[in-house]
Scaffold this motif. Structure first.
Motif, short mmCIF file in Angstrom:
data_model
loop_
_atom_site.label_atom_id
_atom_site.label_comp_id
_atom_site.label_asym_id
_atom_site.label_seq_id
_atom_site.Cartn_x
_atom_site.Cartn_y
_atom_site.Cartn_z
N PHE A 123 6.56 -15.32 -6.37
CA PHE A 123 6.32 -16.60 -7.02
C PHE A 123 4.93 -16.62 -7.66
CE2 PHE A 123 4.39 -20.84 -6.76
CZ PHE A 123 5.27 -21.58 -7.55
N GLU A 124 3.93 -16.12 -6.92
CA GLU A 124 2.56 -16.09 -7.45
C GLU A 124 2.46 -15.15 -8.65
OE1 GLU A 124 0.19 -17.95 -6.86
OE2 GLU A 124 0.43 -18.81 -4.87
N LYS A 125 3.15 -14.01 -8.59
CA LYS A 125 3.14 -13.09 -9.74
C LYS A 125 3.77 -13.74 -10.96
CE LYS A 125 3.32 -8.77 -7.07
NZ LYS A 125 4.15 -7.58 -6.72
N LEU A 126 4.87 -14.47 -10.73
CA LEU A 126 5.54 -15.15 -11.84
C LEU A 126 4.63 -16.23 -12.43
CD1 LEU A 126 8.04 -15.66 -13.58
CD2 LEU A 126 8.89 -17.18 -11.78
N MET A 127 3.93 -16.98 -11.59
CA MET A 127 3.03 -18.01 -12.08
C MET A 127 1.93 -17.40 -12.94
SD MET A 127 3.95 -21.08 -11.18
CE MET A 127 2.44 -22.05 -11.25
N ALA A 128 1.40 -16.26 -12.51
CA ALA A 128 0.36 -15.58 -13.29
C ALA A 128 0.90 -15.14 -14.65
CB ALA A 128 -0.18 -14.39 -12.51
N LEU A 129 2.13 -14.65 -14.65
CA LEU A 129 2.75 -14.22 -15.91
C LEU A 129 2.97 -15.41 -16.85
CD1 LEU A 129 5.42 -11.64 -14.69
CD2 LEU A 129 3.46 -11.17 -16.14
N LEU A 130 3.38 -16.54 -16.30
CA LEU A 130 3.63 -17.71 -17.13
C LEU A 130 2.33 -18.22 -17.74
CD1 LEU A 130 6.28 -19.64 -15.01
CD2 LEU A 130 6.64 -18.30 -17.07
N ARG A 131 1.23 -18.13 -17.01
CA ARG A 131 -0.07 -18.54 -17.56
C ARG A 131 -0.51 -17.59 -18.67
NH1 ARG A 131 -1.25 -18.71 -11.92
NH2 ARG A 131 -1.13 -20.82 -11.08
N GLU A 132 -0.22 -16.29 -18.48
CA GLU A 132 -0.73 -15.27 -19.39
C GLU A 132 0.17 -15.03 -20.60
OE1 GLU A 132 -1.68 -10.44 -19.36
OE2 GLU A 132 -1.06 -11.47 -17.51
N LYS A 133 1.50 -15.10 -20.41
CA LYS A 133 2.41 -14.59 -21.43
C LYS A 133 3.39 -15.62 -21.99
CE LYS A 133 1.99 -9.84 -19.82
NZ LYS A 133 2.67 -8.57 -19.54
N SER A 134 3.16 -16.88 -21.73
CA SER A 134 4.06 -17.90 -22.28
C SER A 134 4.09 -17.87 -23.80
CB SER A 134 3.63 -19.29 -21.80
OG SER A 134 3.86 -19.44 -20.41
N LYS A 135 3.00 -17.42 -24.41
CA LYS A 135 2.90 -17.40 -25.87
C LYS A 135 3.96 -16.50 -26.51
CE LYS A 135 -0.53 -13.70 -25.66
NZ LYS A 135 -1.95 -13.32 -25.91
N PHE A 136 4.54 -15.59 -25.74
CA PHE A 136 5.50 -14.66 -26.29
C PHE A 136 6.91 -15.24 -26.38
CE2 PHE A 136 2.52 -11.39 -24.41
CZ PHE A 136 2.00 -11.00 -25.63
#
Length: 306
Positions: free
Chosen positions: A243-256
């Motif tokens: 869950f924490e890894k996914l949250m980090a990805l959503l903060r970093e890569k939502s622009k894609f």
């Protein structure tokens, strides 16, 4: 006649769409039937207020075929032609939103005519457009695969040194596109299997999952695949670390991702938090609030700007 597909589809049109359809019908490139033009003109005048009276067969026949003896089969043929034109119109309206695919089809046509200079020009334009507009969503890797496939066909017709690289690109982008979709569907299949007791065959996915897990760095260049990989681990293992890894990805890569893709993606961690809260893990209220804050920042909690 209100139940006729033509009337029902036109009834869903805005005034602007109805005007564009009338222009489409009046173009000799698309339609050469005067009676079809007359029918659409009649329907445009009463759009969108269709009712039993203004769509009555007898009334429509008099306006489409004035001073002629009523012959229902003639009107039926006109309705059939008009409905086919309407379907073509809807397809073309949708296709306007897929300009990159239009360029791809243009490349195929130019290749068949051996117009290599023009082919290369369109290819450069397409490369620039998708890098600028598509981010790294699933659509991007689909397009990249189709472009690589087209380039490979082109190179097979010419002697050159790029042939092997185009085939390699084709396989790379096919893998990235296919595997990303497989992970998305695997997440949905897992949830349906758990919630609806539906069983799915997953042997091919299980083999693929082992490959991705063993070579994750190779596949992480596809953010769509990367996000759904961690969603899959989160929902199947119920592990907070994922869950924490996914949250980090959503903060970093939502622009894609596109708006609709992000809405679908955010549903997974939201539901994960809700399940943990229902289990009595109150600390997930904080995570749920953070998810809603992120969605608010990205405008995902609004519909049509509201």
């Amino acid at each position: 006649m209100l139940s006729n597909p033509l009337i029902q589809i036109l009834g869903s049109f805005s005034t602007k769409e109805m005007t564009r359809f009338a222009e489409f019908v009046n173009s000799p490139y698309h339609n050469k039937h005067d009676d079809v033009q007359r029918l659409v003109a009649v329907l445009q005048r009463v759009h969108p207020d269709f009712n039993e009276k203004n769509t009555n067969r007898i009334n429509l026949y008099k306006k489409v075929f004035p001073r002629q003896v009523h012959e229902q089969s003639k009107l039926a043929v006109v309705f059939t032609y008009t409905t086919r034109l309407l379907e073509d119109f809807l397809s073309q309206e949708q296709f306007k939103e897929m300009s990159d695919f239009s360029d791809l089809l243009l490349m195929r046509n130019l290749r068949s005519r051996a117009l290599d200079t023009h082919y290369s020009k369109v290819l450069r334009r397409l490369d620039q457009n998708i890098d600028a507009n598509e981010g790294r969503s699933v659509t991007y890797f689909n397009l990249r695969y189709l472009i690589a496939e087209e380039k490979d066909i082109f190179e097979n017709l010419h002697s050159g040194n790029e042939k092997e690289s185009t085939l390699a690109d084709k396989q790379k982008f096919l893998d990235l596109y296919y595997v990303g979709l497989k992970y998305r569907d695997a997440c949905e299949m897992y949830l349906r299997s758990r919630n609806l007791s539906i069983q799915y065959e997953t042997r091919l996915f299980d083999i693929m999952h082992q490959e991705v897990t063993s070579n994750l760095a190779k596949y992480e260049i596809n953010p769509y695949l990367e996000v759904f990989y961690h969603i899959y681990l989160m929902i199947t293992g119920k592990e907070h670390v994922e869950f924490e890894k996914l949250m980090a990805l959503l903060r970093e890569k939502s622009k894609f991702f596109s708006f609709n893709e992000l809405q679908d993606i955010f549903n997974y961690p939201q539901n994960f938090c809700a399940e943990r809260i229902n289990e009595g893990q109150d600390q997930y209220y904080r995570h749920l609030f953070e998810l809603q804050r992120l969605q608010l920042e990205k405008g995902l909690l609004f519909e049509n700007g509201l």
